[in-house]
Write a protein that holds these residues in place. Structure first.
Motif, PDB file in Angstrom:
ATOM      1  N   ASP A 180     -24.725 -43.000   2.986  1.00 24.75           N
ATOM      2  CA  ASP A 180     -24.603 -44.451   2.800  1.00 24.75           C
ATOM      3  C   ASP A 180     -23.236 -44.831   2.239  1.00 24.75           C
ATOM      4  OD1 ASP A 180     -27.193 -44.619   3.760  1.00 24.75           O
ATOM      5  OD2 ASP A 180     -28.096 -44.974   1.780  1.00 24.75           O
ATOM      6  N   ALA A 181     -22.750 -44.065   1.259  1.00 21.77           N
ATOM      7  CA  ALA A 181     -21.436 -44.360   0.666  1.00 21.77           C
ATOM      8  C   ALA A 181     -20.330 -44.171   1.699  1.00 21.77           C
ATOM      9  CB  ALA A 181     -21.190 -43.474  -0.549  1.00 21.77           C
ATOM     10  N   LEU A 182     -20.400 -43.103   2.469  1.00 20.63           N
ATOM     11  CA  LEU A 182     -19.407 -42.870   3.514  1.00 20.63           C
ATOM     12  C   LEU A 182     -19.476 -43.951   4.591  1.00 20.63           C
ATOM     13  CD1 LEU A 182     -19.675 -38.999   3.811  1.00 20.63           C
ATOM     14  CD2 LEU A 182     -17.576 -40.268   3.309  1.00 20.63           C
ATOM     15  N   THR A 183     -20.673 -44.372   4.938  1.00 18.48           N
ATOM     16  CA  THR A 183     -20.831 -45.437   5.940  1.00 18.48           C
ATOM     17  C   THR A 183     -20.105 -46.699   5.501  1.00 18.48           C
ATOM     18  OG1 THR A 183     -22.958 -44.555   6.704  1.00 18.48           O
ATOM     19  CG2 THR A 183     -22.510 -46.882   7.166  1.00 18.48           C
ATOM     20  N   LEU A 185     -16.354 -46.241   5.758  1.00 23.43           N
ATOM     21  CA  LEU A 185     -15.945 -46.237   7.162  1.00 23.43           C
ATOM     22  C   LEU A 185     -16.041 -47.625   7.788  1.00 23.43           C
ATOM     23  CD1 LEU A 185     -17.623 -42.863   8.140  1.00 23.43           C
ATOM     24  CD2 LEU A 185     -15.154 -43.304   7.999  1.00 23.43           C
ATOM     25  N   ARG A 186     -17.082 -48.381   7.445  1.00 19.83           N
ATOM     26  CA  ARG A 186     -17.213 -49.761   7.963  1.00 19.83           C
ATOM     27  C   ARG A 186     -16.036 -50.615   7.518  1.00 19.83           C
ATOM     28  NH1 ARG A 186     -23.244 -50.179   7.186  1.00 19.83           N
ATOM     29  NH2 ARG A 186     -23.921 -49.764   9.288  1.00 19.83           N
ATOM     30  N   ALA A 187     -15.738 -50.534   6.230  1.00 19.06           N
ATOM     31  CA  ALA A 187     -14.627 -51.328   5.702  1.00 19.06           C
ATOM     32  C   ALA A 187     -13.306 -50.908   6.342  1.00 19.06           C
ATOM     33  CB  ALA A 187     -14.562 -51.190   4.181  1.00 19.06           C
ATOM     34  N   PRO A 200     -19.969 -46.155  12.433  1.00 20.16           N
ATOM     35  CA  PRO A 200     -19.666 -45.612  11.102  1.00 20.16           C
ATOM     36  C   PRO A 200     -20.807 -44.773  10.506  1.00 20.16           C
ATOM     37  CG  PRO A 200     -18.927 -47.867  11.242  1.00 20.16           C
ATOM     38  CD  PRO A 200     -19.707 -47.590  12.500  1.00 20.16           C
ATOM     39  N   ARG A 201     -22.046 -45.175  10.741  1.00 13.97           N
ATOM     40  CA  ARG A 201     -23.177 -44.414  10.185  1.00 13.97           C
ATOM     41  C   ARG A 201     -23.275 -43.031  10.840  1.00 13.97           C
ATOM     42  NH1 ARG A 201     -27.128 -45.447   6.785  1.00 13.97           N
ATOM     43  NH2 ARG A 201     -29.160 -44.510   7.025  1.00 13.97           N
ATOM     44  N   VAL A 242     -20.712 -41.346  12.168  1.00 12.05           N
ATOM     45  CA  VAL A 242     -19.581 -40.556  11.653  1.00 12.05           C
ATOM     46  C   VAL A 242     -19.891 -40.085  10.232  1.00 12.05           C
ATOM     47  CG1 VAL A 242     -17.126 -40.572  11.049  1.00 12.05           C
ATOM     48  CG2 VAL A 242     -17.901 -41.710  13.139  1.00 12.05           C
ATOM     49  N   ALA A 243     -20.469 -40.955   9.428  1.00 12.28           N
ATOM     50  CA  ALA A 243     -20.832 -40.572   8.053  1.00 12.28           C
ATOM     51  C   ALA A 243     -21.846 -39.431   8.069  1.00 12.28           C
ATOM     52  CB  ALA A 243     -21.392 -41.775   7.304  1.00 12.28           C
ATOM     53  N   ALA A 244     -22.843 -39.502   8.951  1.00 12.28           N
ATOM     54  CA  ALA A 244     -23.839 -38.427   9.056  1.00 12.28           C
ATOM     55  C   ALA A 244     -23.163 -37.128   9.493  1.00 12.28           C
ATOM     56  CB  ALA A 244     -24.940 -38.817  10.038  1.00 12.28           C
ATOM     57  N   PHE A 245     -22.215 -37.225  10.424  1.00 12.99           N
ATOM     58  CA  PHE A 245     -21.464 -36.033  10.841  1.00 12.99           C
ATOM     59  C   PHE A 245     -20.712 -35.436   9.652  1.00 12.99           C
ATOM     60  CE2 PHE A 245     -17.169 -34.529  11.741  1.00 12.99           C
ATOM     61  CZ  PHE A 245     -17.478 -33.309  12.345  1.00 12.99           C
ATOM     62  N   LEU A 246     -20.021 -36.278   8.880  1.00  7.94           N
ATOM     63  CA  LEU A 246     -19.232 -35.771   7.752  1.00  7.94           C
ATOM     64  C   LEU A 246     -20.113 -35.099   6.702  1.00  7.94           C
ATOM     65  CD1 LEU A 246     -16.642 -38.674   7.422  1.00  7.94           C
ATOM     66  CD2 LEU A 246     -16.188 -36.320   8.198  1.00  7.94           C
ATOM     67  N   VAL A 247     -21.299 -35.647   6.452  1.00  8.51           N
ATOM     68  CA  VAL A 247     -22.228 -35.018   5.504  1.00  8.51           C
ATOM     69  C   VAL A 247     -22.691 -33.671   6.053  1.00  8.51           C
ATOM     70  CG1 VAL A 247     -24.522 -35.213   4.434  1.00  8.51           C
ATOM     71  CG2 VAL A 247     -22.970 -37.174   4.423  1.00  8.51           C
ATOM     72  N   THR A 248     -23.002 -33.622   7.335  1.00  5.69           N
ATOM     73  CA  THR A 248     -23.432 -32.369   7.960  1.00  5.69           C
ATOM     74  C   THR A 248     -22.301 -31.342   7.942  1.00  5.69           C
ATOM     75  OG1 THR A 248     -24.973 -33.586   9.353  1.00  5.69           O
ATOM     76  CG2 THR A 248     -24.390 -31.354  10.069  1.00  5.69           C
ATOM     77  N   PHE A 249     -21.091 -31.798   8.267  1.00  5.86           N
ATOM     78  CA  PHE A 249     -19.918 -30.924   8.213  1.00  5.86           C
ATOM     79  C   PHE A 249     -19.737 -30.368   6.800  1.00  5.86           C
ATOM     80  CE2 PHE A 249     -15.410 -30.801   6.945  1.00  5.86           C
ATOM     81  CZ  PHE A 249     -14.985 -29.723   7.702  1.00  5.86           C
ATOM     82  N   LEU A 250     -19.831 -31.238   5.800  1.00  5.80           N
ATOM     83  CA  LEU A 250     -19.662 -30.804   4.412  1.00  5.80           C
ATOM     84  C   LEU A 250     -20.718 -29.776   4.032  1.00  5.80           C
ATOM     85  CD1 LEU A 250     -18.246 -30.933   1.689  1.00  5.80           C
ATOM     86  CD2 LEU A 250     -19.629 -32.961   1.156  1.00  5.80           C
ATOM     87  N   ASN A 251     -21.959 -29.991   4.448  1.00  7.45           N
ATOM     88  CA  ASN A 251     -23.010 -29.012   4.148  1.00  7.45           C
ATOM     89  C   ASN A 251     -22.649 -27.636   4.693  1.00  7.45           C
ATOM     90  OD1 ASN A 251     -24.586 -30.923   2.856  1.00  7.45           O
ATOM     91  ND2 ASN A 251     -25.808 -31.365   4.665  1.00  7.45           N
ATOM     92  N   GLY A 252     -22.201 -27.605   5.943  1.00  6.23           N
ATOM     93  CA  GLY A 252     -21.799 -26.334   6.544  1.00  6.23           C
ATOM     94  C   GLY A 252     -20.615 -25.719   5.828  1.00  6.23           C
ATOM     95  N   LEU A 253     -19.679 -26.558   5.443  1.00  7.31           N
ATOM     96  CA  LEU A 253     -18.500 -26.092   4.723  1.00  7.31           C
ATOM     97  C   LEU A 253     -18.897 -25.476   3.374  1.00  7.31           C
ATOM     98  CD1 LEU A 253     -15.466 -26.197   5.326  1.00  7.31           C
ATOM     99  CD2 LEU A 253     -15.390 -28.370   4.120  1.00  7.31           C
TER     100      LEU A 253
END
Length: 192
Positions: free
Chosen positions: A132-135, A138-140, A153-154, A156-167
């Motif tokens: 939600d914070a990333l969304t 990204l929207r702004a 944006p939502r 992309v935000a979900a992708f970034l959270v998933t990417f971070l988890n893997g990282l």
């Protein structure tokens, strides 16, 4: 007459969080906890119910302190790309400490799920807050024309959270920030 608690519960939860983060739930015994916290087993049970209760308190402490601070850092960034890069690289730096301690929330998901529904709820709440914070960032940024508007944006935000988890899982395997940080640049290409 009930005895008053002779230890600082919040400090004990913080110290327990560190121990669970370093060793994991299964590898941390009640004896390890009482020794690390400097309290008796009876005091631990009186304050937290059991090891699970202390673990849930430690995860909640992580959520309200470290995870919340990471999300606040998004709001302080000068532009979305810089703020997101800083968030991701800082999480890497924390995760590679102590030979690859990872992230307490991701460690909890890997170790305790799918059986532990309370842990699932806490970790999901953290993930949802991050998304939600990333969304919003990204929207702004899209509205300001800082980043491309080709993706939702939502999503992309979900992708970034998933990417971070893997990282963060990778940080346990390869606890080396200079090896992992270049991957952030690739993930940020989703903003182009």
């Amino acid at each position: 007459m009930a005895r008053t608690r002779e230890f600082d519960t919040e400090a004990a939860v913080g110290r327990a969080m560190e121990l669970f983060w370093t060793r994991g739930y299964e590898a941390t015994s009640v004896r390890d906890l009482t020794q690390h916290l400097g309290i008796g087993q009876g005091s631990l049970y009186a304050a937290f119910g059991d090891k699970d209760g202390l673990y849930r308190a430690a995860l909640e402490h992580y959520r309200t302190t470290l995870a919340a601070a990471a999300l606040r850092s998004l709001e302080e960034g000068t532009d979305a790309r810089t703020a997101i890069r800083t968030l991701l690289t800082e999480r890497i730096r924390i995760a590679v400490r102590s030979g690859g301690q990872g992230c307490l929330a991701v460690n909890a998901a890997c170790e305790r799920l799918p059986q532990d529904t309370a842990t699932r709820r806490t970790v999901r709440d953290m993930q949802d807050a991050s998304r939600d914070a990333l969304t919003e960032v990204l929207r702004a940024a899209t509205e300001r024309g800082e980043i491309a508007a080709r993706h939702d944006p939502r999503t992309v935000a979900a992708f970034l959270v998933t990417f971070l988890n893997g990282l963060l899982v990778s940080s346990k395997i390869t606890p080396d920030a200079p090896t992992l940080e270049p991957l952030v640049d690739i993930a940020l290409t989703t903003l182009d």
